[in-house]
Structure formats: structure tokens, C-alpha cells
Design a protein around this motif. Structure first.
Motif, mmCIF file in Angstrom:
data_model
loop_
_atom_site.group_PDB
_atom_site.id
_atom_site.type_symbol
_atom_site.label_atom_id
_atom_site.label_comp_id
_atom_site.label_asym_id
_atom_site.label_seq_id
_atom_site.Cartn_x
_atom_site.Cartn_y
_atom_site.Cartn_z
ATOM 1 N N GLY A 112 38.928 70.258 29.368
ATOM 2 C CA GLY A 112 38.234 70.831 28.223
ATOM 3 C C GLY A 112 38.905 70.534 26.905
ATOM 4 N N GLN A 113 40.210 70.267 26.945
ATOM 5 C CA GLN A 113 40.913 69.927 25.707
ATOM 6 C C GLN A 113 40.372 68.649 25.075
ATOM 7 O OE1 GLN A 113 45.421 70.844 25.927
ATOM 8 N NE2 GLN A 113 44.806 70.339 28.017
ATOM 9 N N ALA A 114 39.849 67.752 25.922
ATOM 10 C CA ALA A 114 39.310 66.493 25.412
ATOM 11 C C ALA A 114 38.111 66.733 24.513
ATOM 12 C CB ALA A 114 38.903 65.592 26.575
ATOM 13 N N PHE A 115 37.403 67.852 24.735
ATOM 14 C CA PHE A 115 36.167 68.113 23.999
ATOM 15 C C PHE A 115 36.297 69.330 23.093
ATOM 16 C CE2 PHE A 115 35.124 65.805 27.863
ATOM 17 C CZ PHE A 115 34.333 64.777 27.356
ATOM 18 N N SER A 116 37.512 69.628 22.666
ATOM 19 C CA SER A 116 37.715 70.724 21.731
ATOM 20 C C SER A 116 37.062 70.380 20.394
ATOM 21 C CB SER A 116 39.204 70.983 21.523
ATOM 22 O OG SER A 116 39.809 69.878 20.864
ATOM 23 N N ALA A 117 36.746 71.416 19.623
ATOM 24 C CA ALA A 117 36.129 71.195 18.307
ATOM 25 C C ALA A 117 37.021 70.321 17.431
ATOM 26 C CB ALA A 117 35.864 72.543 17.637
ATOM 27 N N ARG A 118 38.326 70.527 17.520
ATOM 28 C CA ARG A 118 39.258 69.726 16.716
ATOM 29 C C ARG A 118 39.199 68.252 17.099
ATOM 30 N NH1 ARG A 118 43.843 67.475 17.832
ATOM 31 N NH2 ARG A 118 43.975 68.518 19.864
ATOM 32 N N ARG A 119 39.218 67.975 18.406
ATOM 33 C CA ARG A 119 39.216 66.580 18.838
ATOM 34 C C ARG A 119 37.884 65.900 18.523
ATOM 35 N NH1 ARG A 119 42.517 63.655 22.529
ATOM 36 N NH2 ARG A 119 43.620 65.552 23.153
ATOM 37 N N ILE A 120 36.776 66.621 18.687
ATOM 38 C CA ILE A 120 35.468 66.030 18.393
ATOM 39 C C ILE A 120 35.323 65.746 16.904
ATOM 40 C CG2 ILE A 120 32.979 66.400 18.449
ATOM 41 C CD1 ILE A 120 34.339 65.847 21.180
ATOM 42 N N ALA A 121 35.774 66.687 16.067
ATOM 43 C CA ALA A 121 35.718 66.464 14.614
ATOM 44 C C ALA A 121 36.560 65.254 14.224
ATOM 45 C CB ALA A 121 36.201 67.707 13.876
ATOM 46 N N ALA A 122 37.709 65.111 14.846
ATOM 47 C CA ALA A 122 38.587 63.978 14.538
ATOM 48 C C ALA A 122 37.982 62.659 14.996
ATOM 49 C CB ALA A 122 39.954 64.188 15.188
ATOM 50 N N LEU A 123 37.062 62.722 15.959
ATOM 51 C CA LEU A 123 36.466 61.516 16.513
ATOM 52 C C LEU A 123 35.302 60.991 15.669
ATOM 53 C CD1 LEU A 123 36.877 59.770 19.097
ATOM 54 C CD2 LEU A 123 35.089 61.162 20.185
ATOM 55 N N GLY A 372 26.591 78.744 31.612
ATOM 56 C CA GLY A 372 27.614 79.323 32.470
ATOM 57 C C GLY A 372 28.841 78.440 32.581
ATOM 58 N N ILE A 373 29.577 78.580 33.680
ATOM 59 C CA ILE A 373 30.862 77.889 33.809
ATOM 60 C C ILE A 373 30.707 76.383 33.976
ATOM 61 C CG2 ILE A 373 31.972 79.932 34.796
ATOM 62 C CD1 ILE A 373 31.832 78.518 37.535
ATOM 63 N N HIS A 374 29.496 75.925 34.317
ATOM 64 C CA HIS A 374 29.276 74.488 34.465
ATOM 65 C C HIS A 374 28.539 73.895 33.263
ATOM 66 C CE1 HIS A 374 30.863 73.791 38.506
ATOM 67 N NE2 HIS A 374 30.420 75.014 38.796
ATOM 68 N N TYR A 375 28.528 74.621 32.142
ATOM 69 C CA TYR A 375 27.930 74.061 30.926
ATOM 70 C C TYR A 375 28.622 72.744 30.598
ATOM 71 C CZ TYR A 375 26.265 73.694 26.099
ATOM 72 O OH TYR A 375 25.688 73.250 24.935
ATOM 73 N N CYS A 376 27.838 71.745 30.201
ATOM 74 C CA CYS A 376 28.357 70.389 29.996
ATOM 75 C C CYS A 376 29.498 70.358 28.978
ATOM 76 C CB CYS A 376 27.223 69.481 29.533
ATOM 77 S SG CYS A 376 27.749 67.797 29.165
ATOM 78 N N LEU A 377 30.643 69.829 29.398
ATOM 79 C CA LEU A 377 31.800 69.727 28.504
ATOM 80 C C LEU A 377 31.505 68.853 27.290
ATOM 81 C CD1 LEU A 377 34.846 69.288 30.922
ATOM 82 C CD2 LEU A 377 34.541 71.107 29.240
ATOM 83 N N GLY A 378 30.698 67.818 27.482
ATOM 84 C CA GLY A 378 30.465 66.860 26.406
ATOM 85 C C GLY A 378 29.249 67.138 25.550
ATOM 86 N N ALA A 379 28.683 68.354 25.629
ATOM 87 C CA ALA A 379 27.444 68.643 24.905
ATOM 88 C C ALA A 379 27.589 68.445 23.400
ATOM 89 C CB ALA A 379 26.990 70.071 25.202
ATOM 90 N N VAL A 380 28.676 68.944 22.822
ATOM 91 C CA VAL A 380 28.855 68.837 21.364
ATOM 92 C C VAL A 380 28.995 67.376 20.954
ATOM 93 C CG1 VAL A 380 30.381 69.415 19.434
ATOM 94 C CG2 VAL A 380 29.851 71.142 21.163
ATOM 95 N N LEU A 381 29.744 66.608 21.735
ATOM 96 C CA LEU A 381 29.930 65.190 21.416
ATOM 97 C C LEU A 381 28.611 64.431 21.544
ATOM 98 C CD1 LEU A 381 31.691 62.787 20.737
ATOM 99 C CD2 LEU A 381 32.280 62.597 23.157
ATOM 100 N N SER A 382 27.851 64.707 22.577
ATOM 101 C CA SER A 382 26.580 64.022 22.771
ATOM 102 C C SER A 382 25.632 64.287 21.603
ATOM 103 C CB SER A 382 25.938 64.487 24.076
ATOM 104 O OG SER A 382 24.750 63.779 24.343
ATOM 105 N N LYS A 383 25.546 65.538 21.175
ATOM 106 C CA LYS A 383 24.690 65.862 20.030
ATOM 107 C C LYS A 383 25.171 65.156 18.768
ATOM 108 C CE LYS A 383 23.392 70.503 21.660
ATOM 109 N NZ LYS A 383 23.468 71.947 21.361
ATOM 110 N N LEU A 384 26.489 65.136 18.555
ATOM 111 C CA LEU A 384 27.043 64.455 17.374
ATOM 112 C C LEU A 384 26.656 62.988 17.371
ATOM 113 C CD1 LEU A 384 28.948 64.370 14.883
ATOM 114 C CD2 LEU A 384 30.806 63.855 16.495
ATOM 115 N N GLU A 385 26.769 62.328 18.513
ATOM 116 C CA GLU A 385 26.427 60.906 18.584
ATOM 117 C C GLU A 385 24.951 60.688 18.244
ATOM 118 O OE1 GLU A 385 28.251 58.673 22.007
ATOM 119 O OE2 GLU A 385 28.884 60.703 22.539
#
Length: 425
Positions: A112-123, A372-385
Motif C-alpha cells: 500500500g505504500q506504493a500507492f500512498s497519496a504522497r507517492r502518487i502526487a510525486a508521480l 472493503g479490504i480488497h478495494y483496488c490499491l491502484g484506484a487513485v493512480l488509474s483515475k489520475l492517468e
């Protein structure tokens, strides 16, 4: 007040799994909604016991602790251990997509650290740079007016490059992945016919696992500033767990490789179809294109509506580890439960004019990325792209147009076009 318990209507998946149903599942979803939010399946050909399709019921199912993803425990309990002979299935079952309990929590916390708000913003600057580079390539290919497959040359390589950038997969290696990713993902769809893809999926799983094993070994020997180096330092290649850098999280090497493989695959295929589906919708709605280009907020609403209206993932599967109930319908222990995300997104009890495309609607989140607990880890990144790539593409090529029909979509998992030919004019 507790929900009233009733047996639930008997329904069928026959029309959904037919050739016509796969081409357009929405009429079948509408028929299911006329019977209520949950149905019972009694035809052995359906291969499930319960189907969940109402928005609130799907949301409940995805959060119910009694309903588990298809872990290895389920077929083992049914005395079917054949799945263990298949590398692709072993890989899936070892990933966070198909684990539960402490194992899932432990691995998800680390990844989950890979998809933190900080890391996504930096990307974000890297995403813009990647999109620009792929737009330059499109311009070269279409300079003479000949058709270009925007899916193969843009919608696929952009998210592949982005997730490669995130994880630390070398740029020179990324074109090697798509063929194997397609083969691996083919076994995820509904229907008995998917088993004919098992051999190719197994070969792809072995290729991909071998690639990531080599890359992890290289990063252990010579760490870099990338996620694979971080994760490699938090895992053990001896088979014994070690404490990682993230709050004492432990990680085995087989877990690391399985999750790198599935994270890379899932990290770009769904976004590929988000971009491809979204582009065809925009090209069919010139007025919407103008709004998206004029207002970044409108772009965000457009992407969300694409996810509701034409989601890249239409279903999820659960099994009942204990007796439970959904919308008042009993779900006995060991029931196989089909959770129709695509149907929930077209629920008339939740969305006004559910079969209409309206980026301005404000009726809550679609369930395309789960809950729930299986919510997609990459959802924020996918929307950003999607929010960056689609406007940049249409600004660069304002006269972009379809050069032919994009073809049919015949899968419900990883649902998108095989190709989208366009002219840049």
C-alpha cells in the motif's frame, strides 16, 4: 431493524454468458434488477449459487467478513487440489487479490505504500512526461494520415510505463510484458471456456515470475531508488520471513514475486481499458470533449462516469466461509457468490437514468474498483492517468477520429477493445 429474511428469487446467468450477453451485458443486468438486488442460481451451468447485483447489496457483499475471495482454502475444502498444478493459479492465490486475514493485511500494508497519496502526487510529473513521449510516437506513426491503433500505441503503453516507473521496471523491458499479461489475464473471465487458456497462462506466469526474480536479485545486489528495491529489502530469499522496513511487516519471497507480477499486470490493464473505453465515448460525444478540455474538474467527473458506465471490470467472486445473508437472502456456508460490479453501476435504485452517460451526475462512487479490504490499491493512480492522458491526447490531436469500428468487447473481466484505429488528421 434487521432485514427480513426470504429465500430470494431464482434467476439465471444464461443470457449474460451467451455470445450476445458478453457483447452487451447491460440488458441482462436490467432484467436482474427487475427481480431485486440478490438472486439464487439453481442451474448447474451457472456455476454459482448466489448472484448479487443491486448497488447496496454489492457494497454489502464486498464488505461482509463472511464472504472471502477465492483463496486456496475454498477448492481444498471441496477436495479439489488440481489448481496447485498450475503456476498461474498458484501465483494468483499467493497475491493480495486472493488472500484473507492477517496474510492479506500484512502484505497489503507493505504494498500500500506504493500507492500512498504522497507517492502518487510525486508521480504526476512522470505521468505527464510519459504521456508526452507516447504522443510524440503517435504523431510519427500517423503523420502520413494512415490509421494508428491508439490502444496499442497509447492506451496500453502509457499505464504500462507508469506502473513500470512506480515499481522500477526498466523502460527497455516494458514492451516485453503485454503479450504475457494478456495470456495471464485470460483465465480470469467467467465461463468454462476460459480453461482453454490455462496452458498459456501458466507459461506466462512462469516467464513473469522468472523476470521479477531476476530483477529482485539485481536490486538486492545494487539497490536503487525504486519500489522493487524497497520491497526486496523487506523480503527473504531463504524462504524464512524477515522483518521489513515498514513497521515490522514480514514478507516471503514467493509473496513478493506473486504480488509484483499481479500488481504490474493489474496496474496497467484496467487503466488501458479505462482510457480506451473513455476515448471511444468522447469521440462519440464531441460536446463532451469540449467540456473535458475546458475544465479539469469535468475531466475528473468524466473519468468517474466512464468507470460507472463502461467499467473495465464487471464482476468479483466470493465464497461464503460462514452462513450470512445479503439484502435478506440467506447465503449458506460454502456458497459460491458472483458479485456483479457492472450491474451495481447500472442499478436504477441508485442512479438516475442508469443507462445514460452523464459526467455531471453526483450520485456516489461507482463500485468498479470494489470496496472493503480488497478495494483496488491502484484506484487513485488509474483515475489520475485517465484524467491526464485523455485531455492531453485530444489537445494534441483535436481532429482525432475513429478510422473504423473499434470491434467488439466479449469479456466481462478486463473488459475493453482489442484495438481502436484512429486517424490524427
Amino acid at each position: 431493524m434487521a432485514a427480513q429474511v426470504h429465500s430470494g428469487p431464482v434467476v439465471s446467468l444464461g443470457s449474460l454468458l451467451s455470445k450476445e450477453g458478453r457483447r452487451d451485458p447491460n440488458p441482462h443486468y436490467a432484467e436482474l434488477h427487475r427481480h431485486g438486488p440478490v438472486g439464487r442460481l439453481t442451474d448447474p451451468a451457472d456455476r454459482f449459487d448466489i448472484v448479487v447485483h443491486g448497488y447496496d447489496a454489492v457494497h454489502q457483499a464486498l464488505r461482509d467478513p463472511a464472504l472471502h475471495v477465492m483463496t486456496g482454502e475454498y477448492p481444498d475444502r471441496r477436495d479439489s487440489r488440481r489448481w496447485r498444478a498450475h503456476p498461474a493459479l498458484r501465483t494468483l492465490v499467493s497475491s493480495i487479490f486472493f488472500t484473507e486475514g492477517p496474510d492479506h493485511t500484512r502484505v497489503r500494508r507493505l504494498f500500500g505504500q506504493a500507492f500512498s497519496a504522497r507517492r502518487i502526487a510525486a508521480l504526476e510529473p512522470a505521468v505527464v512526461r510519459i504521456v508526452d513521449r507516447r504522443l510524440d510516437r503517435l504523431a510519427e506513426l500517423g503523420a502520413d494520415g494512415s490509421p494508428v491503433d491508439v490502444l496499442a500505441e497509447f492506451a496500453l503503453p502509457v499505464p504500462s510505463d507508469v506502473v513500470g516507473e512506480l515499481l522500477g521496471v526498466p523502460e527497455a523491458d516494458r514492451d516485453w510484458f503485454p503479450e504475457r499479461v494478456r495470456a495471464f489475464g485470460a483465465i480470469l473471465d467467467l465461463g468454462v471456456g476460459v480453461w482453454r487458456f490455462q496452458q498459456a497462462a501458466d507459461a506466462a506466469a512462469e516467464d513473469l515470475t522468472g523476470y521479477f526474480a531476476d530483477l529482485v536479485a539485481k536490486r538486492r545486489a545494487e539497490p536503487r531508488d525504486d519500489l522493487i528495491s524497497e520491497l526486496a529489502s523487506a523480503s527473504s530469499n531463504t524462504g524464512a520471513p524477515v522483518h521489513g522496513q515498514a513497521e515490522g511487516v514480514q514478507l516471503h519471497d514467493d509473496e513478493l514475486l506473486a504480488n509484483l507480477l499481479t500488481m504490474y499486470n493489474g496496474g496497467f490493464v484496467t487503466t488501458t481499458h479505462l482510457i480506451g473505453n473513455g476515448l471511444t465515448l468522447l469521440l462519440d460525444r464531441p460536446h463532451e470533449t469540449e467540456r473535458v478540455l475546458a475544465d479539469p474538474v469535468r475531466a475528473a467527473g468524466f473519468v468517474q462516469e466512464v468507470l460507472r458506465y463502461e467499467p473495465p471490470t464487471h464482476f468479483s467472486i466470493r465464497w461464503a466461509a460462514a452462513d450470512t445473508e445479503l439484502a435478506g437472502v440467506p447465503v449458506p456456508r460454502d456458497s459460491r457468490v458472483l458479485v456483479l460490479l457492472g450491474a451495481a453501476n447500472r442499478d436504477p435504485a441508485r442512479f438516475t437514468d442508469p443507462d445514460g452517460f452523464d459526467p455531471g451526475r453526483d450520485e456516489g462512487q461507482p463500485l468498479s474498483f470494489g470496496a472493503g479490504i480488497h478495494y483496488c490499491l491502484g484506484a487513485v493512480l488509474s483515475k489520475l492517468e485517465g484524467q491526464l492522458a485523455l485531455p492531453m491526447l485530444l489537445r494534441r490531436f483535436p481532429k482525432l477520429a475513429l478510422a473504423g469500428a473499434p470491434g467488439e468487447r466479449t469479456t466481462l473481466m478486463l473488459r475493453g477493445y482489442e484495438s481502436v484505429p484512429v486517424t490524427l488528421r
